[in-house]
Design a protein around this motif. Structure first.
Motif, PDB file in Angstrom:
ATOM      1  N   GLN A 197       0.838  -1.201   0.000  1.00 19.73           N
ATOM      2  CA  GLN A 197       0.000   0.000   0.000  1.00 19.73           C
ATOM      3  C   GLN A 197       0.875   1.255   0.000  1.00 19.73           C
ATOM      4  OE1 GLN A 197      -3.621  -0.001   0.159  1.00 19.73           O
ATOM      5  NE2 GLN A 197      -3.188  -2.077  -0.544  1.00 19.73           N
ATOM      6  N   ARG A 198       1.737   1.371  -0.978  1.00 25.63           N
ATOM      7  CA  ARG A 198       2.705   2.464  -1.029  1.00 25.63           C
ATOM      8  C   ARG A 198       2.013   3.819  -1.207  1.00 25.63           C
ATOM      9  NH1 ARG A 198       7.782   3.103  -5.221  1.00 25.63           N
ATOM     10  NH2 ARG A 198       9.011   4.400  -3.834  1.00 25.63           N
ATOM     11  N   LEU A 199       2.458   4.785  -0.408  1.00 26.04           N
ATOM     12  CA  LEU A 199       1.949   6.156  -0.527  1.00 26.04           C
ATOM     13  C   LEU A 199       2.353   6.760  -1.864  1.00 26.04           C
ATOM     14  CD1 LEU A 199       2.768   7.798   2.929  1.00 26.04           C
ATOM     15  CD2 LEU A 199       0.516   7.207   2.035  1.00 26.04           C
ATOM     16  N   ARG A 200       1.515   7.606  -2.376  1.00 30.16           N
ATOM     17  CA  ARG A 200       1.835   8.351  -3.587  1.00 30.16           C
ATOM     18  C   ARG A 200       2.951   9.344  -3.252  1.00 30.16           C
ATOM     19  NH1 ARG A 200      -0.733   7.042  -8.578  1.00 30.16           N
ATOM     20  NH2 ARG A 200      -2.525   5.789  -8.014  1.00 30.16           N
ATOM     21  N   PRO A 201       3.794   9.697  -4.235  1.00 32.47           N
ATOM     22  CA  PRO A 201       4.901  10.615  -3.935  1.00 32.47           C
ATOM     23  C   PRO A 201       4.437  11.995  -3.474  1.00 32.47           C
ATOM     24  CG  PRO A 201       4.785  10.153  -6.293  1.00 32.47           C
ATOM     25  CD  PRO A 201       3.831   9.233  -5.609  1.00 32.47           C
ATOM     26  N   TYR A 202       3.262  12.439  -3.915  1.00 31.35           N
ATOM     27  CA  TYR A 202       2.766  13.740  -3.450  1.00 31.35           C
ATOM     28  C   TYR A 202       2.350  13.666  -1.989  1.00 31.35           C
ATOM     29  CZ  TYR A 202      -1.700  11.649  -4.957  1.00 31.35           C
ATOM     30  OH  TYR A 202      -2.768  10.808  -5.168  1.00 31.35           O
ATOM     31  N   ASP A 203       1.903  12.494  -1.510  1.00 32.13           N
ATOM     32  CA  ASP A 203       1.557  12.339  -0.103  1.00 32.13           C
ATOM     33  C   ASP A 203       2.804  12.243   0.775  1.00 32.13           C
ATOM     34  OD1 ASP A 203      -1.235  12.415  -0.348  1.00 32.13           O
ATOM     35  OD2 ASP A 203      -1.338  10.267  -0.810  1.00 32.13           O
ATOM     36  N   ALA A 204       3.916  11.837   0.169  1.00 36.98           N
ATOM     37  CA  ALA A 204       5.180  11.737   0.903  1.00 36.98           C
ATOM     38  C   ALA A 204       6.000  13.016   0.801  1.00 36.98           C
ATOM     39  CB  ALA A 204       5.993  10.552   0.365  1.00 36.98           C
ATOM     40  N   HIS A 263       3.432   9.282  -9.577  1.00 36.05           N
ATOM     41  CA  HIS A 263       4.186   8.044  -9.387  1.00 36.05           C
ATOM     42  C   HIS A 263       5.670   8.285  -9.172  1.00 36.05           C
ATOM     43  CE1 HIS A 263       1.203   4.956 -10.054  1.00 36.05           C
ATOM     44  NE2 HIS A 263       0.750   5.606 -11.102  1.00 36.05           N
ATOM     45  N   TYR A 264       6.262   7.377  -8.421  1.00 36.12           N
ATOM     46  CA  TYR A 264       7.714   7.273  -8.340  1.00 36.12           C
ATOM     47  C   TYR A 264       8.200   6.557  -9.600  1.00 36.12           C
ATOM     48  CZ  TYR A 264       7.483   8.086  -3.254  1.00 36.12           C
ATOM     49  OH  TYR A 264       7.286   8.614  -2.000  1.00 36.12           O
ATOM     50  N   ILE A 265       9.464   6.732  -9.908  1.00 39.34           N
ATOM     51  CA  ILE A 265      10.024   6.012 -11.050  1.00 39.34           C
ATOM     52  C   ILE A 265       9.983   4.505 -10.811  1.00 39.34           C
ATOM     53  CG2 ILE A 265      12.437   6.152 -10.343  1.00 39.34           C
ATOM     54  CD1 ILE A 265      12.981   6.682 -13.436  1.00 39.34           C
ATOM     55  N   SER A 266      10.135   4.057  -9.570  1.00 39.14           N
ATOM     56  CA  SER A 266      10.070   2.617  -9.285  1.00 39.14           C
ATOM     57  C   SER A 266       8.657   2.062  -9.483  1.00 39.14           C
ATOM     58  CB  SER A 266      10.574   2.309  -7.876  1.00 39.14           C
ATOM     59  OG  SER A 266       9.782   2.964  -6.918  1.00 39.14           O
ATOM     60  N   ASP A 267       7.636   2.894  -9.322  1.00 44.23           N
ATOM     61  CA  ASP A 267       6.264   2.464  -9.628  1.00 44.23           C
ATOM     62  C   ASP A 267       6.134   2.139 -11.115  1.00 44.23           C
ATOM     63  OD1 ASP A 267       5.685   3.163  -6.982  1.00 44.23           O
ATOM     64  OD2 ASP A 267       4.773   5.079  -7.557  1.00 44.23           O
ATOM     65  N   ILE A 268       6.787   2.959 -11.929  1.00 44.68           N
ATOM     66  CA  ILE A 268       6.778   2.767 -13.384  1.00 44.68           C
ATOM     67  C   ILE A 268       7.534   1.482 -13.728  1.00 44.68           C
ATOM     68  CG2 ILE A 268       7.550   3.737 -15.583  1.00 44.68           C
ATOM     69  CD1 ILE A 268       5.193   5.291 -14.137  1.00 44.68           C
ATOM     70  N   MET A 269       8.695   1.305 -13.126  1.00 44.21           N
ATOM     71  CA  MET A 269       9.481   0.096 -13.398  1.00 44.21           C
ATOM     72  C   MET A 269       8.720  -1.149 -12.951  1.00 44.21           C
ATOM     73  SD  MET A 269      13.376   1.532 -12.697  1.00 44.21           S
ATOM     74  CE  MET A 269      13.381   0.936 -11.066  1.00 44.21           C
ATOM     75  N   LEU A 319       1.647  17.746  -7.083  1.00 43.32           N
ATOM     76  CA  LEU A 319       0.630  17.114  -7.909  1.00 43.32           C
ATOM     77  C   LEU A 319      -0.003  18.121  -8.867  1.00 43.32           C
ATOM     78  CD1 LEU A 319      -0.925  14.475  -8.426  1.00 43.32           C
ATOM     79  CD2 LEU A 319      -2.554  15.216  -6.677  1.00 43.32           C
ATOM     80  N   LEU A 320      -0.102  17.745 -10.152  1.00 40.30           N
ATOM     81  CA  LEU A 320      -0.679  18.622 -11.166  1.00 40.30           C
ATOM     82  C   LEU A 320      -2.111  18.271 -11.532  1.00 40.30           C
ATOM     83  CD1 LEU A 320       2.304  18.962 -13.682  1.00 40.30           C
ATOM     84  CD2 LEU A 320       1.802  20.332 -11.651  1.00 40.30           C
TER      85      LEU A 320
END
Length: 182
Positions: free
Chosen positions: A79-86, A145-151, A91-92
């Motif tokens: 349940q990883r937090l979104r990068p904007y929440d961290a 997203h983090y880049i690791s989310d994309i990977m 966020l756009l």
């Protein structure tokens, strides 16, 4: 590893701030997956090798669905937090209600590209791969997203494509039935 992930993610997101570029990237993020799905579907009636092409189109659809299904299983455990929440990104767009890892956008777009590449349609596969990279980059740029989310999404897509390649064979009864629809 998180520090590197957050640093790269923050750097990509820091490129935002130009209203015209932001608008273009948000549009890519919002319309990328539906446009790729339409691009796949539009090929159903195109080309000279329809049976082969249709097999690959069905494989792409299966890869897409299986990849997103695998993501749902992963979400049961992470349940990883979104990068904007961290506090990593700005966020756009509107906030998302689901966890960050893995990226469904990356899974969906890379699933299409992987299916075409694995099933030996390299030119189309490369076009879809470039589109997947663009859509995935947009998800980091807009702060979702983090880049690791994309990977992670790309790896899920690759796994799904390999699974489909192993299980959905051309010229089987099911394949002949599906490729002869319409």
């Amino acid at each position: 590893m998180y520090k590197l992930d957050a640093a790269i993610t923050g750097w990509i997101n820091s490129l935002s701030g130009n209203s015209l570029l932001d608008h273009v990237v948000i549009t890519i993020s919002n319309l990328g997956v539906p446009l790729l799905v339409l691009a796949v579907a539009a090929q159903w009636w195109a080309g000279t090798e329809r049976t082969k092409t249709r097999h690959i189109l069905i494989a792409a659809g299966l890869t897409f669905v299986i990849g997103l299904g695998i993501n749902q299983i992963i979400l049961l455990f992470d349940q990883r937090l979104r990068p904007y929440d961290a506090g990593v990104t700005r966020l756009l767009i509107e906030r998302s209600s689901d966890p960050s890892f893995p990226s469904d956008h990356a899974t969906a777009t890379f699933a299409i590209a992987a299916a075409f590449l694995i099933h030996n349609l390299p030119r189309r596969g490369l076009v879809f791969l470039l589109a997947a990279i663009l859509v995935s980059f947009s998800r980091i740029y807009i702060g979702t997203h983090y880049i690791s989310d994309i990977m992670g999404g790309a790896l899920t897509a690759l796994f799904a494509a390999l699974l489909v390649k192993a299980l959905y064979k051309p010229e089987t009864g099911v394949d002949r039935f599906l490729t002869n629809i319409l």
